[in-house]
Design a protein around this motif. Structure first.
Motif, PDB file in Angstrom:
ATOM      1  N   GLN A   7       3.845   1.740   7.822  1.00 25.91           N
ATOM      2  CA  GLN A   7       3.070   1.563   8.221  1.00 25.91           C
ATOM      3  C   GLN A   7       2.340   1.813   7.567  1.00 25.91           C
ATOM      4  O   GLN A   7       2.376   3.210   7.131  1.00 25.91           O
ATOM      5  CB  GLN A   7       2.405   2.563   9.637  1.00 25.91           C
ATOM      6  CG  GLN A   7       3.156   1.695  11.182  1.00 25.91           C
ATOM      7  CD  GLN A   7       2.431   2.118  12.172  1.00 25.91           C
ATOM      8  OE1 GLN A   7       1.539   2.637  11.874  1.00 25.91           O
ATOM      9  NE2 GLN A   7       3.478   1.351  13.612  1.00 25.91           N
ATOM     10  N   VAL A   8       0.605   1.737   7.218  1.00 24.18           N
ATOM     11  CA  VAL A   8       0.004   2.087   6.368  1.00 24.18           C
ATOM     12  C   VAL A   8      -1.223   2.019   7.200  1.00 24.18           C
ATOM     13  O   VAL A   8      -1.842   1.207   6.917  1.00 24.18           O
ATOM     14  CB  VAL A   8       0.533   0.978   4.813  1.00 24.18           C
ATOM     15  CG1 VAL A   8      -1.120   1.557   3.229  1.00 24.18           C
ATOM     16  CG2 VAL A   8       1.537   1.363   4.497  1.00 24.18           C
ATOM     17  N   GLU A   9      -2.175   3.410   6.438  1.00 22.45           N
ATOM     18  CA  GLU A   9      -3.940   3.299   6.765  1.00 22.45           C
ATOM     19  C   GLU A   9      -4.224   2.446   5.498  1.00 22.45           C
ATOM     20  O   GLU A   9      -3.764   1.722   4.040  1.00 22.45           O
ATOM     21  CB  GLU A   9      -4.227   4.386   6.225  1.00 22.45           C
ATOM     22  CG  GLU A   9      -5.922   4.505   6.149  1.00 22.45           C
ATOM     23  CD  GLU A   9      -5.243   6.414   6.739  1.00 22.45           C
ATOM     24  OE1 GLU A   9      -7.149   6.735   6.029  1.00 22.45           O
ATOM     25  OE2 GLU A   9      -4.902   6.947   6.104  1.00 22.45           O
ATOM     26  N   GLU A  10      -4.786   1.171   6.612  1.00 20.03           N
ATOM     27  CA  GLU A  10      -6.028  -0.443   5.832  1.00 20.03           C
ATOM     28  C   GLU A  10      -5.946   0.342   4.261  1.00 20.03           C
ATOM     29  O   GLU A  10      -5.823  -0.086   3.180  1.00 20.03           O
ATOM     30  CB  GLU A  10      -6.790  -0.699   6.445  1.00 20.03           C
ATOM     31  CG  GLU A  10      -7.732  -1.114   6.213  1.00 20.03           C
ATOM     32  CD  GLU A  10      -8.650  -2.012   7.094  1.00 20.03           C
ATOM     33  OE1 GLU A  10      -9.527  -3.065   6.722  1.00 20.03           O
ATOM     34  OE2 GLU A  10      -8.923  -2.083   8.138  1.00 20.03           O
ATOM     35  N   ARG A  11      -7.219   1.740   3.845  1.00 18.69           N
ATOM     36  CA  ARG A  11      -7.394   1.944   2.477  1.00 18.69           C
ATOM     37  C   ARG A  11      -6.164   1.900   1.685  1.00 18.69           C
ATOM     38  O   ARG A  11      -6.961   1.311   0.281  1.00 18.69           O
ATOM     39  CB  ARG A  11      -7.969   3.001   2.487  1.00 18.69           C
ATOM     40  CG  ARG A  11      -8.828   3.716   1.439  1.00 18.69           C
ATOM     41  CD  ARG A  11      -8.837   4.904   1.406  1.00 18.69           C
ATOM     42  NE  ARG A  11     -10.013   5.189  -0.220  1.00 18.69           N
ATOM     43  CZ  ARG A  11      -9.301   7.077  -0.638  1.00 18.69           C
ATOM     44  NH1 ARG A  11      -8.860   7.356  -0.287  1.00 18.69           N
ATOM     45  NH2 ARG A  11      -9.952   6.838  -1.694  1.00 18.69           N
ATOM     46  N   TYR A  12      -5.376   1.901   1.652  1.00 16.43           N
ATOM     47  CA  TYR A  12      -3.828   2.197   0.567  1.00 16.43           C
ATOM     48  C   TYR A  12      -3.128   1.275   1.168  1.00 16.43           C
ATOM     49  O   TYR A  12      -2.360   0.301  -0.354  1.00 16.43           O
ATOM     50  CB  TYR A  12      -3.071   3.148   0.883  1.00 16.43           C
ATOM     51  CG  TYR A  12      -4.174   4.253   0.887  1.00 16.43           C
ATOM     52  CD1 TYR A  12      -4.550   5.048  -0.311  1.00 16.43           C
ATOM     53  CD2 TYR A  12      -4.096   5.136   2.196  1.00 16.43           C
ATOM     54  CE1 TYR A  12      -5.172   5.774  -0.536  1.00 16.43           C
ATOM     55  CE2 TYR A  12      -4.758   6.455   1.870  1.00 16.43           C
ATOM     56  CZ  TYR A  12      -5.067   6.761   0.955  1.00 16.43           C
ATOM     57  OH  TYR A  12      -5.932   7.676   0.506  1.00 16.43           O
ATOM     58  N   GLU A  13      -3.462  -0.555   1.235  1.00 16.64           N
ATOM     59  CA  GLU A  13      -2.506  -1.353   1.581  1.00 16.64           C
ATOM     60  C   GLU A  13      -2.326  -2.219   0.734  1.00 16.64           C
ATOM     61  O   GLU A  13      -1.125  -2.526  -0.034  1.00 16.64           O
ATOM     62  CB  GLU A  13      -3.235  -2.710   2.924  1.00 16.64           C
ATOM     63  CG  GLU A  13      -2.529  -1.964   4.410  1.00 16.64           C
ATOM     64  CD  GLU A  13      -3.896  -2.695   5.627  1.00 16.64           C
ATOM     65  OE1 GLU A  13      -3.105  -2.764   6.968  1.00 16.64           O
ATOM     66  OE2 GLU A  13      -4.845  -3.723   4.803  1.00 16.64           O
ATOM     67  N   LYS A  14      -3.211  -2.508  -0.352  1.00 19.53           N
ATOM     68  CA  LYS A  14      -3.231  -2.912  -2.050  1.00 19.53           C
ATOM     69  C   LYS A  14      -2.327  -2.391  -2.083  1.00 19.53           C
ATOM     70  O   LYS A  14      -1.396  -3.314  -3.119  1.00 19.53           O
ATOM     71  CB  LYS A  14      -4.380  -3.440  -2.005  1.00 19.53           C
ATOM     72  CG  LYS A  14      -5.447  -5.184  -0.844  1.00 19.53           C
ATOM     73  CD  LYS A  14      -7.211  -4.871  -1.166  1.00 19.53           C
ATOM     74  CE  LYS A  14      -7.462  -6.300  -1.307  1.00 19.53           C
ATOM     75  NZ  LYS A  14      -8.391  -6.666  -1.424  1.00 19.53           N
ATOM     76  N   VAL A  96      -1.075   6.535  -6.837  1.00 19.57           N
ATOM     77  CA  VAL A  96      -1.665   6.148  -6.651  1.00 19.57           C
ATOM     78  C   VAL A  96      -3.317   6.617  -6.977  1.00 19.57           C
ATOM     79  O   VAL A  96      -3.551   7.502  -7.420  1.00 19.57           O
ATOM     80  CB  VAL A  96      -2.109   5.709  -4.955  1.00 19.57           C
ATOM     81  CG1 VAL A  96      -3.061   5.321  -4.541  1.00 19.57           C
ATOM     82  CG2 VAL A  96      -0.708   4.922  -4.148  1.00 19.57           C
ATOM     83  N   VAL A  97      -4.014   5.677  -7.595  1.00 19.44           N
ATOM     84  CA  VAL A  97      -5.477   6.125  -8.223  1.00 19.44           C
ATOM     85  C   VAL A  97      -6.504   5.036  -7.594  1.00 19.44           C
ATOM     86  O   VAL A  97      -6.179   3.979  -6.910  1.00 19.44           O
ATOM     87  CB  VAL A  97      -5.678   6.038  -9.340  1.00 19.44           C
ATOM     88  CG1 VAL A  97      -4.895   6.701 -10.062  1.00 19.44           C
ATOM     89  CG2 VAL A  97      -5.236   4.907 -10.072  1.00 19.44           C
ATOM     90  N   VAL A 115      -1.082   2.234  -9.404  1.00 24.30           N
ATOM     91  CA  VAL A 115      -1.660   1.049  -8.770  1.00 24.30           C
ATOM     92  C   VAL A 115      -2.250   1.699  -8.376  1.00 24.30           C
ATOM     93  O   VAL A 115      -2.312   2.885  -8.381  1.00 24.30           O
ATOM     94  CB  VAL A 115       0.003   1.003  -7.055  1.00 24.30           C
ATOM     95  CG1 VAL A 115       1.205   0.064  -7.781  1.00 24.30           C
ATOM     96  CG2 VAL A 115      -0.229   2.393  -6.508  1.00 24.30           C
ATOM     97  N   THR A 116      -3.730   0.838  -8.043  1.00 21.22           N
ATOM     98  CA  THR A 116      -5.081   1.008  -7.810  1.00 21.22           C
ATOM     99  C   THR A 116      -4.680   0.659  -6.242  1.00 21.22           C
ATOM    100  O   THR A 116      -3.863   0.085  -5.697  1.00 21.22           O
ATOM    101  CB  THR A 116      -6.182   0.326  -8.618  1.00 21.22           C
ATOM    102  OG1 THR A 116      -5.693  -1.407  -8.171  1.00 21.22           O
ATOM    103  CG2 THR A 116      -5.552   0.399  -9.870  1.00 21.22           C
ATOM    104  N   LEU A 117      -5.907   1.235  -6.050  1.00 18.31           N
ATOM    105  CA  LEU A 117      -6.516   1.100  -4.396  1.00 18.31           C
ATOM    106  C   LEU A 117      -6.827  -0.881  -4.243  1.00 18.31           C
ATOM    107  O   LEU A 117      -6.475  -1.098  -3.005  1.00 18.31           O
ATOM    108  CB  LEU A 117      -8.081   1.525  -3.737  1.00 18.31           C
ATOM    109  CG  LEU A 117      -7.493   2.666  -4.129  1.00 18.31           C
ATOM    110  CD1 LEU A 117      -8.586   3.451  -3.352  1.00 18.31           C
ATOM    111  CD2 LEU A 117      -6.370   3.055  -2.619  1.00 18.31           C
TER     112      LEU A 117
END
Length: 181
Positions: A7-14, A96-97, A115-117
């Motif tokens: 499970q990943v918070e929506e902001r970090y999914e990509k 992550v940036v 990886v970027t958002l």
């Protein structure tokens, strides 16, 4: 599938989806013998290819962190306790940036990848991967399925409540009709 266990918070999914890539669809198994057996079956039946992540082999490296990053990718992923060390191993060396410019400014020796958002990926070998997709990714689809399941559960509970209220009202109407006769 690994992706179905995370499970990943929506902001970090990509970002997480980009970092994991095809590994999202790998099967998590206990040991090499399970992998050997499954690969033998696939070869025998000409069943295609499959990736496996050996859970017992997952002994994590120290997680990376660097100034200018949001943090180590592993910290943005929720999983069961059984998979925690696997997640830490796979994503513990990924930063992550927020934006492309921040990724380009980081020294890649700090991490196995950045990886970027938005889902761009920077590898230490000078490889950059990015662009756009027309569909939601695997993690977003998993989140949407969970949300729909929660919505269905809520509606089922509301329906039960409404049926109980309807039965009470029907009984009251019946009682009033009897009282009038």
């Amino acid at each position: 599938l690994l992706g179905g266990c995370l499970q990943v918070e929506e902001r970090y999914e990509k970002a997480i989806e980009a970092a994991l890539g095809e590994r999202l669809q790998y099967l998590v198994i206990e040991d090499y013998s399970a992998a050997t057996e499954a690969l033998g079956f696939l070869q025998k039946t000409k069943g295609g290819r499959c990736g496996f992540i050996l859970r017992q082999q997952a002994t994590g490296k120290p997680k990376v962190d660097a100034q200018g990053s949001l943090g180590c990718a592993a910290q943005f992923v929720e999983s069961s306790e059984l998979l925690r060390s696997t997640v830490d191993l796979i994503l513990g060396q990924t930063l992550v940036v927020e934006r492309l410019e921040q990724a380009m400014a980081l020294p890649l020796r700090e991490a196995a990848m950045v990886v970027t958002l938005a889902g761009e990926v920077f590898y230490p070998a000078g490889i950059v991967l990015g662009g756009s997709t027309q569909n939601d990714g695997f993690l977003a689809q998993q989140r949407q399925i969970r949300q729909l399941q929660e919505g269905v559960l809520h509606l089922e509970q509301a329906e039960q409540h409404d049926r109980a209220a309807q039965q009470i009202l029907e009984q009251q109407v019946s009682d009033l009709v009897k009282a009038l006769n």
